[in-house]
Design a protein around this motif. Structure first.
Motif, mmCIF file in Angstrom:
data_model
loop_
_atom_site.group_PDB
_atom_site.id
_atom_site.type_symbol
_atom_site.label_atom_id
_atom_site.label_comp_id
_atom_site.label_asym_id
_atom_site.label_seq_id
_atom_site.Cartn_x
_atom_site.Cartn_y
_atom_site.Cartn_z
ATOM 1 N N MET A 21 32.133 46.723 28.257
ATOM 2 C CA MET A 21 31.921 46.739 29.558
ATOM 3 C C MET A 21 31.815 45.202 29.955
ATOM 4 S SD MET A 21 29.602 49.640 30.991
ATOM 5 C CE MET A 21 29.635 51.331 30.559
ATOM 6 N N ASN A 22 31.131 44.571 29.385
ATOM 7 C CA ASN A 22 30.724 42.931 29.420
ATOM 8 C C ASN A 22 31.541 41.943 28.660
ATOM 9 O OD1 ASN A 22 27.679 43.071 30.801
ATOM 10 N ND2 ASN A 22 27.773 44.798 29.304
ATOM 11 N N ALA A 23 32.585 42.691 27.958
ATOM 12 C CA ALA A 23 33.619 41.906 27.008
ATOM 13 C C ALA A 23 33.721 40.503 27.808
ATOM 14 C CB ALA A 23 34.661 42.407 26.553
ATOM 15 N N GLY A 24 33.602 39.243 27.354
ATOM 16 C CA GLY A 24 34.081 38.115 27.641
ATOM 17 C C GLY A 24 33.095 37.487 28.818
ATOM 18 N N GLU A 65 43.453 32.710 32.126
ATOM 19 C CA GLU A 65 41.981 32.825 31.549
ATOM 20 C C GLU A 65 41.067 32.845 32.479
ATOM 21 O OE1 GLU A 65 41.408 33.121 28.232
ATOM 22 O OE2 GLU A 65 43.579 33.422 28.538
ATOM 23 N N ASN A 66 41.206 32.479 33.920
ATOM 24 C CA ASN A 66 40.483 32.776 35.072
ATOM 25 C C ASN A 66 39.657 34.288 34.669
ATOM 26 O OD1 ASN A 66 39.486 33.974 37.690
ATOM 27 N ND2 ASN A 66 40.001 31.707 38.306
ATOM 28 N N PRO A 67 38.376 34.372 34.865
ATOM 29 C CA PRO A 67 37.474 35.533 34.695
ATOM 30 C C PRO A 67 37.985 36.596 35.507
ATOM 31 C CG PRO A 67 35.867 33.780 34.372
ATOM 32 C CD PRO A 67 37.403 33.142 35.222
ATOM 33 N N ALA A 110 40.909 37.042 36.889
ATOM 34 C CA ALA A 110 42.454 37.249 36.665
ATOM 35 C C ALA A 110 42.512 38.220 35.339
ATOM 36 C CB ALA A 110 43.308 35.777 36.396
ATOM 37 N N LYS A 111 41.290 37.636 34.233
ATOM 38 C CA LYS A 111 41.605 38.524 33.273
ATOM 39 C C LYS A 111 41.014 40.079 33.581
ATOM 40 C CE LYS A 111 39.736 36.585 29.486
ATOM 41 N NZ LYS A 111 38.806 36.223 28.778
ATOM 42 N N TRP A 112 40.220 40.086 34.367
ATOM 43 C CA TRP A 112 39.762 41.348 34.702
ATOM 44 C C TRP A 112 40.735 42.306 35.476
ATOM 45 C CZ3 TRP A 112 38.540 44.770 38.749
ATOM 46 C CH2 TRP A 112 37.957 45.914 38.281
ATOM 47 N N ILE A 113 41.346 41.737 36.293
ATOM 48 C CA ILE A 113 42.289 42.437 37.123
ATOM 49 C C ILE A 113 43.355 42.725 36.198
ATOM 50 C CG2 ILE A 113 44.476 42.217 38.951
ATOM 51 C CD1 ILE A 113 41.486 42.798 40.186
ATOM 52 N N ARG A 114 43.931 41.871 35.362
ATOM 53 C CA ARG A 114 44.975 42.028 34.262
ATOM 54 C C ARG A 114 44.526 43.399 33.394
ATOM 55 N NH1 ARG A 114 50.349 41.755 33.075
ATOM 56 N NH2 ARG A 114 50.730 42.280 30.814
ATOM 57 N N GLY A 115 43.314 43.284 32.882
ATOM 58 C CA GLY A 115 42.836 44.320 31.851
ATOM 59 C C GLY A 115 42.693 45.808 32.577
ATOM 60 N N LYS A 134 35.015 34.326 44.783
ATOM 61 C CA LYS A 134 34.084 33.617 43.821
ATOM 62 C C LYS A 134 34.894 32.928 42.568
ATOM 63 C CE LYS A 134 29.782 36.324 44.706
ATOM 64 N NZ LYS A 134 28.564 36.796 43.905
ATOM 65 N N CYS A 135 36.020 33.667 42.388
ATOM 66 C CA CYS A 135 36.795 33.016 41.110
ATOM 67 C C CYS A 135 37.936 32.264 41.569
ATOM 68 C CB CYS A 135 37.301 34.381 40.411
ATOM 69 S SG CYS A 135 36.194 35.478 39.677
ATOM 70 N N ASN A 136 37.984 31.939 42.861
ATOM 71 C CA ASN A 136 38.850 31.019 43.471
ATOM 72 C C ASN A 136 40.331 31.750 43.174
ATOM 73 O OD1 ASN A 136 37.116 28.831 44.258
ATOM 74 N ND2 ASN A 136 37.075 28.304 41.780
ATOM 75 N N LEU A 137 40.322 32.914 43.765
ATOM 76 C CA LEU A 137 41.394 33.563 43.579
ATOM 77 C C LEU A 137 41.729 34.523 45.118
ATOM 78 C CD1 LEU A 137 41.362 35.543 40.160
ATOM 79 C CD2 LEU A 137 43.080 33.653 41.009
ATOM 80 N N SER A 138 42.978 34.884 45.497
ATOM 81 C CA SER A 138 43.320 35.366 46.862
ATOM 82 C C SER A 138 44.520 36.342 46.215
ATOM 83 C CB SER A 138 43.711 34.612 47.822
ATOM 84 O OG SER A 138 44.988 33.815 47.522
ATOM 85 N N ALA A 139 44.506 37.380 47.343
ATOM 86 C CA ALA A 139 45.584 38.378 47.124
ATOM 87 C C ALA A 139 46.077 38.710 48.513
ATOM 88 C CB ALA A 139 44.955 39.525 46.440
ATOM 89 N N THR A 140 47.169 39.407 48.642
ATOM 90 C CA THR A 140 47.860 39.730 49.741
ATOM 91 C C THR A 140 48.414 41.216 49.677
ATOM 92 O OG1 THR A 140 48.722 37.471 50.102
ATOM 93 C CG2 THR A 140 49.794 39.243 51.659
#
Length: 353
Positions: A135-138, A264-266, A268-273, A321-327
């Motif tokens: 759960m806490n990986a990374g 490698e953005n945290p 982005a990694k979470w959404i990807r996984g 917080k991760c400087n990401l956005s979505a649409t």
């Protein structure tokens, strides 16, 4: 056979310096030795006591202890995430400190002369510990440390703690961004429940700058493209397989597109996984972003529009917080004659905060 004072004794032999208080004891005293006939019932009890102590010591050495400092100290969080622990006790970790400077979340970092108050807990199973690490990986590195409980400050307990490595964070460093009110209160309520020092809770946890929790009607929402096209689930999954510079996730039946320049953005990694190419993520968000103000439910099928809107707001805040956005770009439809129909995915529950 039983060893007492370095000698062997059976149930019918006399044991040197043995103790038996039964009425049939026969005592012989000399200038060097006092022997007592050891009866079977006394011997059996003594053997059982010795075996119990040996087993207890072995079990304790095999036990996996964890020192919690963040929301996991709150029973509601452990229940929601399915983390099974026992023996919770208030404890202190010396030569470390807690900081909210990075991302407004609780991180443990080395700190000479400092201490962190938290809750030491024992995992019920090794499998539970392994799942929790996933759960806490990374997030942080796992480090074994000695913690001391409030009740027994002289006896160390070897426990694991997640420590932020590789960053030199000054003790007076400003927060990169405020914490969330619900996040701090989960920690504070959990620490208070387990008897952690109230001054520590007030001045170390609740004194941090925070953003007030949002209420229904004031939730964050992702912007939408000018036209949100309808697609089948299999089409959505195919789109996800063919892209590398953007990730997709689903909230309810709406697909959101998130451009990614740094894999490698945290966030982005979470959404990807956990979300890319998979089903509605609202249930995952409900399981890991605990908010006492949200109605409690037992399973995915119980999700309501309020839960989905709240999950969207939580995801929006985290990605920001991760400087990401979505649409919002697609709506998934299931209808006869169309392909699709894949089920939603639980995934490994990761900690967003």
């Amino acid at each position: 056979m039983l060893t007492i004072n370095g000698e062997m004794a059976s149930a019918t032999e006399t044991a040197s310096f043995s103790i038996y208080t039964g009425p049939e004891s026969e005592t012989r005293v000399s200038s060097k030795r006092r022997s007592v006939a050891l009866q079977p019932d006394a011997l059996t009890q003594l053997q059982a006591d010795v075996a119990q102590k040996v087993q207890t010591k072995k079990n304790d050495s095999d036990a996996i202890y964890y020192f919690g400092t963040g929301p996991i100290v709150n029973p509601l969080v452990r229940k929601r995430r399915g983390v099974k622990m026992s023996g919770e006790r208030a404890a202190i970790l010396s030569e470390y400190r807690i900081t909210f400077a990075v991302g407004g979340i609780a991180n443990v970092v080395p700190g000479r002369g400092c201490e962190v108050h938290g809750v030491v807990m024992k995992f019920d199973t090794k499998e539970g510990w392994e799942e929790y690490k996933k759960m806490n990986a990374g997030n942080d590195d796992i480090r074994p440390v000695d913690v001391y409980t409030y009740a027994d400050p002289d006896t160390p307990i070897r426990a694991y703690v997640f420590v932020m490595e590789g960053k030199d964070i000054d003790k007076d460093a400003p927060m990169e961004q405020p914490a969330e009110e619900r996040y701090l209160r989960l920690i504070a309520d959990g620490l208070k429940l387990h008897g952690v020092d109230e001054d520590y809770i007030e001045f170390t946890i609740m004194s941090n700058e925070y953003v007030p929790s949002r209420k229904p009607g004031d939730y964050h929402k992702f912007p939408s493209k000018s036209k949100v096209r309808k697609i089948t689930r299999s089409k959505y999954e195919a789109i996800c397989r063919d892209v590398t510079d953007k990730y997709y996730f689903v909230l309810g039946d709406i697909v959101c597109e998130m451009p990614v320049s740094n894999p490698e953005n945290p966030g982005a990694k979470w959404i990807r996984g956990q979300c890319h190419g998979k089903g509605d993520m609202s249930w995952i968000i409900y399981k890991i972003r605990i908010d006492p103000d949200i109605p409690e439910i037992e399973c995915r099928e119980d999700l309501t529009p309020q839960h989905i809107e709240w999950a969207e707001s939580m995801t929006y805040e985290y990605l920001s917080k991760c400087n990401l956005s979505a649409t919002k770009c697609y709506q998934i439809v299931e209808s006869s004659g169309q392909d699709g129909g894949g089920g939603a995915n639980d995934g490994i529950l990761a900690i967003l905060c």
